[in-house]
Design an enzyme around this catalytic site. Structure first.
Site, PDB file in Angstrom:
ATOM      1  N   GLY A 185     -44.790  24.616  52.877  1.00  0.00           N
ATOM      2  CA  GLY A 185     -43.379  24.289  52.911  1.00  0.00           C
ATOM      3  C   GLY A 185     -42.572  25.278  52.103  1.00  0.00           C
ATOM      4  O   GLY A 185     -43.078  26.315  51.650  1.00  0.00           O
ATOM      5  N   ASP A 301     -32.424  19.329  57.674  1.00  0.00           N
ATOM      6  CA  ASP A 301     -33.464  20.331  57.914  1.00  0.00           C
ATOM      7  C   ASP A 301     -34.422  19.865  59.010  1.00  0.00           C
ATOM      8  O   ASP A 301     -35.644  20.050  58.895  1.00  0.00           O
ATOM      9  CB  ASP A 301     -34.223  20.614  56.627  1.00  0.00           C
ATOM     10  CG  ASP A 301     -35.046  21.913  56.700  1.00  0.00           C
ATOM     11  OD1 ASP A 301     -34.695  22.785  57.520  1.00  0.00           O
ATOM     12  OD2 ASP A 301     -36.025  22.049  55.948  1.00  0.00           O
TER      13      ASP A 301
END
Length: 471
Positions: A185, A301
């Site tokens: 991530g 997101d």
């Protein structure tokens, strides 16, 4: 004094002494017992000698009493005086008993009221409700999980989450071995963890020391500690170790949509109907954030790498580190964040952030499902092309549309359904936010395209079914 009166007087002294009465006052009263005034005292009224209108006080006269009258006239009067004194004594006792009883009853009611207040306060405790709701609506109850984690502590900021010991995470991930990495991530890696008893989970390691990392960690814990939905990832626990932060999620065995579409398999495991199911699941998760959370949550997101798939390809939205709350407002004071290719134009250019920004990102994901292409493709070292720019001219041309479909699903769907999905995608990626539909409208447009057994209303045995686009 008459002998009979003397006898009555002696008797009266004895009775007075036995009952604790004032003998001096008895003598005074007895002196008037034969007069008219004394009869009034006996009958419970004020004597005339106390009244300003009474006649002058006359000394009592001790007249002889007829031999036939003493027992008839005097005795009842003396007994009546004694009854009056006894009556006043009983009245005092009765009043005292009533007062004490009233105080006791008041204390009992006060105690009951205080207990009721505490009970109501416990019933209305929002954090307790959150904890109870999380066990039922997440689909994964914390009880069995925590029983497998003997080192879990229930002390933490959220009663529905568990604080995990760092040593337990080290052991479950084989000291965070590279072989256990599931993905990467923005702030660190995600590891596969195997705890005692064979329970599997995903552990996200956030590299601490940065303000953004701390903010993402707080966002995840605060939001996912309250949000529970079948299409939103479940956060099971967290860990604080020095400057490092760890988040423990349910494990999604089929990884992310990005890996399935753009990884080694190139989408071969995703049939047309499964892709439509994934789109429907993601829309349901977004609708919950936009319409059922108070205040509304903007994910900010949404992308294929943040849509995770379980063993049955049920999709769940993950990664709430950048999410914000507040509804349809201009979020100009929020730092611009997101992923290139998914960020809405109005947010990228003007900093205007609304739920329609998530709808734009959803449209990009829908195009990925249709065409199997990445959201941004590099044409040259300094030149990129987005999937929206490339696909828009062909999406509105029915003769060209079948040619840009992902080869893994080409010619496997009803063309009318393909046109339907393309129309939804075109509306979602409109440059002007007001032209985009609400996620609820998108959801209702996708339901007829998904088979009943996958959560929609389509009956596969009826290939002629062709839903209309309605917004």
């Amino acid at each position: 004094m008459d002998p009979d009166q003397g006898l009555y007087l002696d008797a009266l002294f004895n009775i007075a002494a036995t009952n604790g009465l004032d003998t001096g006052r008895i003598l005074c009263i007895f002196g008037f017992c034969r007069s008219t005034e004394m009869l009034i005292v006996v009958n419970g009224r004020d004597p005339p000698l106390l009244s300003p209108f009474s006649t002058p006080l006359q000394p009592p006269s001790l007249r002889p009493v007829s031999p036939t009258s003493p027992s008839v006239a005097s005795a009842p009067q003396v007994m009546q005086i004694l009854v009056i004194y006894e009556h006043h004594h009983l009245e005092k006792q009765l009043v005292l008993a009533i007062v004490l009883s009233s105080v006791a009853v008041a204390l009992i009611f006060l105690s009951i009221f205080v207990v009721w207040i505490f009970w109501r306060r416990n019933q209305n405790d929002p954090e307790k409700k959150t904890a109870q709701g999380s066990d039922t609506s997440r689909g994964i109850t914390l009880g069995p999980i925590l029983s497998k984690f003997s080192s879990f502590n229930t002390a933490g900021r959220k009663p529905s989450l568990a604080m995990v010991e760092y040593s337990l995470l080290e052991s479950a991930t084989n000291n965070f071995s590279e072989s256990n990495i599931l993905g990467e991530g923005g702030f660190g890696f995600v590891y596969k963890a195997c705890f005692d008893g064979g329970f599997l989970a995903a552990v996200k390691k956030l590299n601490g020391g940065r303000q953004d990392c701390e903010r993402e960690f707080e966002n995840e814990v605060n939001l996912l500690g309250k949000i529970q939905h079948p299409n939103i990832i479940s956060l099971l626990g967290y860990c604080l170790h020095g400057e490092m932060r760890f988040l423990v999620y349910e494990l999604m065995h089929n990884g992310s949509l990005e890996t399935q579409l753009h990884g080694p398999s190139h989408g071969s495991a995703l049939t047309w109907h499964i892709r439509m199911k994934i789109a429907l699941d993601a829309a349901r998760g977004l609708e919950y954030l936009h319409e059922h959370c108070n205040p509304p949550v903007i994910h900010r997101d949404l992308k294929s790498s943040n849509i995770l798939l379980d063993s049955e390809f049920n999709a769940k939205i993950s990664d709430f580190g950048l999410a914000v709350t507040g509804g349809n407002e201009n979020k100009g004071n929020i730092k611009l964040s997101g992923t290139l290719g998914y960020v809405a134009p109005e947010y990228l250019l003007d900093g205007k952030l609304t739920e329609k920004s998530d709808v734009y990102a959803f449209g990009v994901v829908l195009l990925e499902l249709l065409m199997g292409r990445k959201p941004v493709e590099k044409l040259a070292p300094s030149q990129c092309r987005t999937i929206v720019t490339w696909a828009m001219p062909q999406l509105t041309d029915r003769s060209k549309l079948p040619n840009i479909v992902d080869p893994a699903i080409k010619n496997t769907m009803d063309l009318k359904h393909l046109y339907q999905v393309a129309a939804v995608a075109v509306l979602c990626v409109q440059p002007e936010p007001s032209y985009r539909p609400l996620i609820t409208d998108v959801l209702h447009s996708l339901i007829p395209l998904v088979p009943v057994e996958l959560g929609g209303t389509l009956r596969v045995s009826d290939p002629s079914r062709s839903p209309k686009v309605e917004f």
